[in-house]
Each structure stands twice: as structure tokens, then as C-alpha cells.
Design an enzyme around this catalytic site. Structure first.
Site, PDB file in Angstrom:
ATOM      1  N   ASP A   4       0.869  -1.179   0.000  1.00 40.17           N
ATOM      2  CA  ASP A   4       0.000   0.000   0.000  1.00 40.17           C
ATOM      3  C   ASP A   4       0.906   1.230   0.000  1.00 40.17           C
ATOM      4  O   ASP A   4       1.693   1.415   0.927  1.00 40.17           O
ATOM      5  CB  ASP A   4      -0.853  -0.061   1.278  1.00 40.17           C
ATOM      6  CG  ASP A   4      -1.959   0.961   1.312  1.00 40.17           C
ATOM      7  OD1 ASP A   4      -2.978   0.686   1.945  1.00 40.17           O
ATOM      8  OD2 ASP A   4      -1.794   2.048   0.721  1.00 40.17           O
ATOM      9  N   ASP A 104      -2.862   2.623  -6.002  1.00 41.31           N
ATOM     10  CA  ASP A 104      -1.842   2.631  -4.941  1.00 41.31           C
ATOM     11  C   ASP A 104      -1.804   1.373  -4.075  1.00 41.31           C
ATOM     12  O   ASP A 104      -1.301   1.416  -2.952  1.00 41.31           O
ATOM     13  CB  ASP A 104      -2.040   3.858  -4.045  1.00 41.31           C
ATOM     14  CG  ASP A 104      -3.345   3.804  -3.262  1.00 41.31           C
ATOM     15  OD1 ASP A 104      -4.174   2.939  -3.555  1.00 41.31           O
ATOM     16  OD2 ASP A 104      -3.516   4.631  -2.359  1.00 41.31           O
ATOM     17  N   GLU A 105      -2.312   0.258  -4.593  1.00 33.40           N
ATOM     18  CA  GLU A 105      -2.312  -0.986  -3.825  1.00 33.40           C
ATOM     19  C   GLU A 105      -2.055  -2.163  -4.742  1.00 33.40           C
ATOM     20  O   GLU A 105      -2.455  -2.143  -5.909  1.00 33.40           O
ATOM     21  CB  GLU A 105      -3.698  -1.239  -3.208  1.00 33.40           C
ATOM     22  CG  GLU A 105      -3.950  -0.623  -1.867  1.00 33.40           C
ATOM     23  CD  GLU A 105      -5.353  -1.010  -1.379  1.00 33.40           C
ATOM     24  OE1 GLU A 105      -5.669  -2.211  -1.388  1.00 33.40           O
ATOM     25  OE2 GLU A 105      -6.106  -0.093  -1.020  1.00 33.40           O
TER      26      GLU A 105
END
Length: 357
Positions: A4, A104-105
Site C-alpha cells: 500500500d 496505490d495498492e
DNA sequence: GTATGCTTTCGGC
DNA sequence: TTACGGCCGAAAGCATAC
């Protein structure tokens, strides 16, 4: 492994301009209505200390930060997408299987890569964090566990720049004190139903009788919750190469109920969405519209066709019909924002495969 | 009674 | 005091099928 990227948009802005990194950094979506109309997309941890977080009004954030050195920046999606792509390409190298989730993960199946050795897994996480920091100057938080469920919860425990490893033997003890809300699939409503059964923590959920869970939630969900409470999750890390929906939404210049005005907006949104889907050679079966009223109430309508939709004109007409119908049912308020979405993608003839569909 | 699929709303970032 | 984006997938609710 779950990775993350920390407070991603704001961190990218810090990287671009290190002078701001000791200040509160607030990345904003301005609605175009002038002044500070709009909402906060992301804020760095300094700003979060003052209660500034994703989703709050920009003017509200400014007032909370009036005594603090603060920087307000407009979102720069092109930049964030580029940095995201670079980092995703680093991650992909280390994964047996790779699953990007949003910008973003990501999940990495590293089982074979580290020979099922947790020490090696932890070392790999350190290597990955160092490489991302060296090449892209971005920190991230990593969770490692026996499956996606545990890895994701682990990644959320220590932020920012965290690394949390949960061994199979530790899974029960790690999960037990945490809220049931940490489990993917348990939202506010389900949390309330569980609370009525006296269940608030994952440990309490694990101790609860399976048959009674099934009585309350049905066989599928009941068994899923039961398994999750024990940290059991067999869902595979699976590459996603096509989004499930494509949407665009805008804020109108003024609140209105003028259908002709809104239809013009729908034309533009539909054209934009349609050009994106054509590039990918996909067609689609579902059209949705979302309307946000002046009181910020959100209402949506959708229509699913039996066979794929071809033309832009059909998309436009369907969206306009849905809007007209919705406004016949919602007669009270003016409209503030309007959006169009397509989903239920079908590959065009001649293509090989659309995974998941 | 449970599964499945569609529609609408919710919520994270 | 109030203030309010854009995008996505997940959750929730319902109808119908088995």
C-alpha cells in the site's frame, strides 16, 4: 504480500517539491465553481494531525489548517499514474502472481519466490521497499501473511512506512482483537447485525457458532465470515487487466433542473467514455447515470441490455432517458452533479479473452 | 432455503 | 458557523430461479 503506497498523491507531491514535506500537504479536487469549492483527495500525515482527510470540503480543510504552514495543490493524475505504473512494474518482477488494486495498492503472491519461508519473505519486503524508495522516492506499507485477507489487514496495521509479518501460527492471535470491520465483506450494516449477536471483534466472531451464523447470513456469507475469522482465505492473487466499469462525473456550474443543459453534459461525458472504450476494443451491456442533488443526496439509475451496445448514440440516448426518468421520480431538489458509467464489458469479435468475464 | 443476477447505495482514497 | 470531487469496487437490497 499486500503493498500500500503511503498517502500516495500527497507523497508524490512532496517528492516533486521536497520543500513542502514538513508542511501540511493537501491534494485537492477543485470543482470549478470558484473560491475553494471542492473536496480533499488526500493529505499527508502532518495535515491529518489536524483532522484533514480525504473527502472533506477544501474550505473546511483550510479553516482547520489556518494556524499551520500548509500547501494546497490541485490533483495531477497524469503524474500519479506515471509514478504508480513505475512502482507497479517494480513489484511485478517479484511476484509469482500479481494483482493491482486501484492506483496505490497491490497483492503479490510470493509463495514460490521465497520457498514459503517467512524470513525470506520479510527480507524480500525490505528489498522491495528499498528499491521503490531508491528508484521512485516513495515509501509504502507492506503486510505479509498466508493469504490476501491476512496480508491486507497486516499492511493496514503499521503506517506509514510499515512492515508487518503475520506467521500462520500467529494469525488467530493477530486477528482476535481487531474489529470485524477489518474483514473485506463486512460493511456498516453487517457490522450492526453482528453487534446484535454480541460480536464486535474477530475473536468473538471466531468463537461464534457456525450454524447460527448461517441462520443469520445464509450459507455462503455465514461460512465466509466463519472462515475469515480464523484467517482462512483461499481467494487467488489474480491479474486484473480490465476495469469492471468506466465512469465520469462532473459538477455543474450551477444547480439546475434544466434537462437540455444536463443533456449537453451527458453528451460530453458519454463521448469521453465511449472513446476510451473504443481504444480498448470493448463493448458493454450496462449504462448507469448518477445524480447528486443540491443536498448532496446521491441517486442513480441503470439499464442492462441483453446484448452489447455498439454506438455512441445509443449510450447517449440511454443515459438521457435514465436521467429524464429519474427526474420524474425525484421532483424535490435541484441537481448539483451528474455522472455516466458503463459496465458489463464484452469483448468484440476476434479478440481472444477477457479475463474474469 | 439458498443461489444468482441485477439495481442502487456506500465508502475508500 | 459553514463549507462538499471523481473514480472505483464493495456492500446491500431485492426479484427471480433452482
Amino acid at each position: 504480500m499486500h503493498v500500500d503506497f503511503d498517502y500516495f498523491f500527497a507523497q508524490v507531491e512532496e517528492r516533486e517539491n521536497p520543500k513542502i514535506e514538513n508542511k501540511a500537504v493537501v491534494v485537492c479536487v477543485y470543482s470549478g465553481r470558484g473560491n475553494d469549492a471542492g473536496a480533499v483527495s488526500t493529505a499527508n500525515y502532518k495535515a491529518r494531525q489536524y483532522g484533514v482527510k480525504s473527502g472533506i470540503p477544501i474550505a473546511f480543510a483550510k479553516s482547520r489548517l489556518k494556524d499551520v504552514e500548509a500547501v494546497f495543490l490541485p490533483v495531477n493524475h497524469r503524474l500519479y499514474d506515471e509514478v504508480s505504473d513505475n512502482i507497479m512494474n517494480i513489484l511485478r518482477k517479484y511476484a509469482d502472481e500479481f494483482e493491482q488494486v486501484g492506483v496505490d495498492e497491490a497483492f503479490l503472491d510470493i509463495t514460490a519466490n521465497v520457498d514459503e519461508d517467512l524470513e525470506k519473505a520479510k527480507k524480500l519486503a525490505v528489498v522491495i521497499k528499498e528499491e521503490i524508495l531508491r528508484k521512485e522516492k516513495i515509501t509504502c506499507s507492506i503486510g505479509i501473511g498466508p493469504n490476501k485477507l491476512v496480508a491486507k489487514i497486516a499492511a493496514g496495521r503499521q503506517k506509514p512506512n510499515g512492515l508487518t509479518v503475520v506467521s500462520p501460527a500467529d494469525v488467530r492471535g493477530f486477528l482476535a482483537p481487531l474489529s470485524v470491520r477489518e474483514i473485506v465483506g463486512i460493511g456498516r450494516k453487517t457490522e450492526g447485525q453482528l453487534k446484535n449477536l454480541g460480536i464486535q471483534t474477530i475473536g468473538q466472531l471466531a468463537a461464534f457458532n457456525l450454524d447460527q451464523l448461517i441462520n443469520t447470513f445464509g450459507k455462503n456469507l455465514g461460512m465466509y465470515f466463519h472462515d475469515a475469522a480464523f484467517g482462512i482465505d483461499e481467494s487467488p492473487v489474480k491479474q486484473r487487466d480490465q476495469a469492471e466499469s468506466i465512469s465520469r462525473i462532473v459538477t455543474l456550474k450551477e444547480n439546475t433542473r434544466d434537462l437540455a443543459l444536463m443533456n449537453k453534459e451527458i453528451d460530453e461525458l458519454a463521448e469521453d467514455i465511449h472513446s476510451r472504450i473504443m481504444e480498448q476494443g470493448l463493448s458493454f451491456k450496462s449504462v448507469s447515470i448518477t445524480v447528486i442533488m443540491e443536498d448532496l443526496a446521491i441517486v442513480s439509475r441503470s439499464k442492462t441490455f441483453q446484448s452489447p451496445i455498439e454506438g455512441l448514440e445509443t449510450l447517449k440516448k440511454t443515459a438521457k432517458d435514465l436521467l429524464e426518468q429519474l427526474l420524474k421520480e425525484e421532483t424535490e431538489h435541484l441537481v448539483r452533479r451528474i455522472g455516466v458509467k458503463i459496465s458489463n464489458f464484452i469483448m468484440e469479435k476476434g479478440q481472444t479473452k477477457l479475463s474474469d468475464f
